[in-house]
Design a protein around this motif. Structure first.
Motif, PDB file in Angstrom:
ATOM      1  N   SER A 231       0.999  -1.579   0.466  1.00  0.00           N
ATOM      2  CA  SER A 231       0.030   0.088   0.503  1.00  0.00           C
ATOM      3  C   SER A 231       0.762   1.418   0.047  1.00  0.00           C
ATOM      4  O   SER A 231       0.289   1.939  -0.724  1.00  0.00           O
ATOM      5  CB  SER A 231      -0.786   0.080   1.462  1.00  0.00           C
ATOM      6  OG  SER A 231      -1.941  -0.710   1.710  1.00  0.00           O
TER       7      SER A 231
ATOM      8  N   THR B  11      -8.232  -2.764  -8.800  1.00  0.00           N
ATOM      9  CA  THR B  11      -7.791  -3.820  -8.258  1.00  0.00           C
ATOM     10  C   THR B  11      -6.455  -2.399  -8.099  1.00  0.00           C
ATOM     11  O   THR B  11      -6.614  -2.413  -6.288  1.00  0.00           O
ATOM     12  CB  THR B  11      -6.945  -4.520  -8.413  1.00  0.00           C
ATOM     13  OG1 THR B  11      -8.060  -5.371  -8.949  1.00  0.00           O
ATOM     14  CG2 THR B  11      -6.082  -5.423  -7.050  1.00  0.00           C
TER      15      THR B  11
ATOM     16  N   ARG C  25      -6.738  -0.369  -3.790  1.00  0.00           N
ATOM     17  CA  ARG C  25      -5.790  -0.242  -2.578  1.00  0.00           C
ATOM     18  C   ARG C  25      -5.100   1.103  -2.597  1.00  0.00           C
ATOM     19  O   ARG C  25      -4.632   1.355  -1.156  1.00  0.00           O
ATOM     20  CB  ARG C  25      -4.631  -0.881  -3.149  1.00  0.00           C
ATOM     21  CG  ARG C  25      -3.465  -1.229  -2.407  1.00  0.00           C
ATOM     22  CD  ARG C  25      -2.084  -2.354  -3.203  1.00  0.00           C
ATOM     23  NE  ARG C  25      -2.716  -3.217  -4.038  1.00  0.00           N
ATOM     24  CZ  ARG C  25      -1.858  -4.019  -4.575  1.00  0.00           C
ATOM     25  NH1 ARG C  25      -0.890  -3.799  -4.795  1.00  0.00           N
ATOM     26  NH2 ARG C  25      -2.183  -5.171  -4.529  1.00  0.00           N
TER      27      ARG C  25
END
Length: 414
Positions: free
Chosen positions: A127, A154, A158
């Motif tokens: 992250s 995705t 994140r």
């Protein structure tokens, strides 16, 4: 969307963290500021190639991002008011729309503060890497997603979760205080190190290297070094990146596969990057305290300064790995130390260090690849073939898999 020229692209990546920093410092809302700047960057990518660069590109971005931030905050206020009406509740605490004038204090560079924020210890390394690349590196979500071989949606989630987590911590937009400094700087350097490593040797996919990630890591580390010129570990990390990246032009063959260090054409190495890296680590080591990045940079310098593979000072490299193991031992250091040991004391001595797989490397393709190389040096062809094949099965990098399979086939066909 119009593709920006390389000059505009580089300029936007340099200005992006500065503008995020200005808005975050001014309005205290990193997540919204980051979204607003992303929209302003899209406007710049569309308009600047057609209309030309504004007289003050940074001021232009601050002004446009400030307007976008106002729109985003007002939209959020309207959404909350609708929810309150539906729920029959009194309005809760409100976000306050920022003033239209976002220019005051715009000359201050908050890049390092922003980098510390994106590398918050509450975030996981994946992250923190994603958020750093977008907010500080100026890469788009799509570029980051492509680099890490995941769908853009995705990667977007994140990054959104990372921003939300920072918001939940209530972290103020400021440099860490004296007590927080060592751990927070360590986190920043670790994230930059991970970004570089992924760029220099991709963990998965069709390409051995992702040059844009390695270059971005170097650019960001230069920015940290410019702000902290007396920090020996920052200098060590920059030196390590430069000395390692200098070999990039010779690392791949015509088929895109890896070329081992001993077989590389050293005439293709970047002599200027090597000289800069050697100068950095030479100046950093006496300042102390000596940290792992400085020692790794010293090892890279010994490799890079050897005119031929045969002239490499392996005893010095082995001694440096001994120092590194005492400072910051980890499984990859053990692997590299085994290779250095083999070059000094023979392959049997190197294999002895790997008799019990280092913690965290059991089943890892690099363990099998190193063992295969040492078995080959020892003349144990069968063991080398078995380990090359085991390594090929376990790597997600297509160039590495192809290279390891060819190594096994070469030995099998002798």
């Amino acid at each position: 969307m119009t593709d920006p020229s390389p000059g505009i692209d580089d300029l936007l990546r340099t200005l992006a963290p500065q503008v995020v920093g200005v808005l975050t410092r001014r309005y205290g809302d990193f997540a919204t500021a980051e979204d607003a700047v992303q929209e302003a960057l899209l406007d710049a990518v569309t308009q600047w190639p057609v209309e030309g660069l504004p007289r003050n590109p940074r001021g232009w971005l601050i002004q446009v991002a400030g307007r976008r931030m106002t729109e985003l905050v007002r939209s959020e206020q309207a959404r909350r008011r609708r929810e309150d009406v539906v729920a029959g509740q009194q309005p809760a605490d409100r976000l306050t729309a920022p003033p239209a004038d976002a220019g005051g204090g715009a000359d201050r560079d908050d890049t390092l503060t922003l980098l510390f924020l994106c590398c918050h210890p509450e975030l996981s390394p994946p992250s923190a890497i994603a958020l750093t690349l977008r907010s500080v590196g100026g890469l788009t979500t799509g570029e980051i997603a492509r680099a890490f071989l995941v769908p853009e949606t995705t990667m977007g989630r994140r990054i959104s979760r990372a921003k939300q987590r920072i918001k939940e911590t209530g972290t103020a937009f400021r440099m860490p205080d004296a007590a927080e400094w060592p751990a927070r700087l360590d986190a920043v350097l670790h994230v930059l190190y991970l970004i570089f490593n992924e760029g220099y040797t991709s963990s998965a996919g069709p390409d051995l290297q992702r040059v844009e990630l390695a270059r971005e890591a170097i650019r960001l580390t230069r920015a940290v070094h410019a702000l902290l010129p007396d920090d020996a570990e920052v200098a060590g990390l920059l030196a390590l990146m430069l000395l390692t990246d200098a070999r990039g032009p010779a690392r791949t063959g015509p088929d895109g596969g890896p070329v081992p260090l001993a077989e590389q054409d050293r005439g293709r190495w970047d002599a200027a990057a090597i000289a800069e890296g050697v100068a950095l680590v030479t100046a950093a080591l006496p300042r102390g305290p000596v940290g792992p990045y400085q020692v790794q940079a010293a090892i890279a310098a010994v490799h890079d300064e050897a005119p031929t593979a045969e002239a490499t000072d392996w005893p010095q490299i082995l001694a440096l790995y001994g120092v590194l193991a005492r400072i910051s031992d980890n499984p990859l250091i053990t692997l590299n130390r085994a290779v250095a040991t083999a070059m000094v004391d023979g392959p049997a001595a190197g294999l002895a260090l790997l008799a019990g797989p280092p913690d965290g490397l059991a089943g890892h393709h690099r363990l099998y690849a190193v063992r295969a190389h040492l078995h080959e040096l020892a003349g144990d062809r069968a063991a080398a073939i078995a380990d090359y094949r085991a390594a090929a099965r376990r790597t997600a990098s297509l160039p590495e898999r192809h290279h390891l399979s060819l190594c096994a086939a070469r030995l099998a066909n002798r």
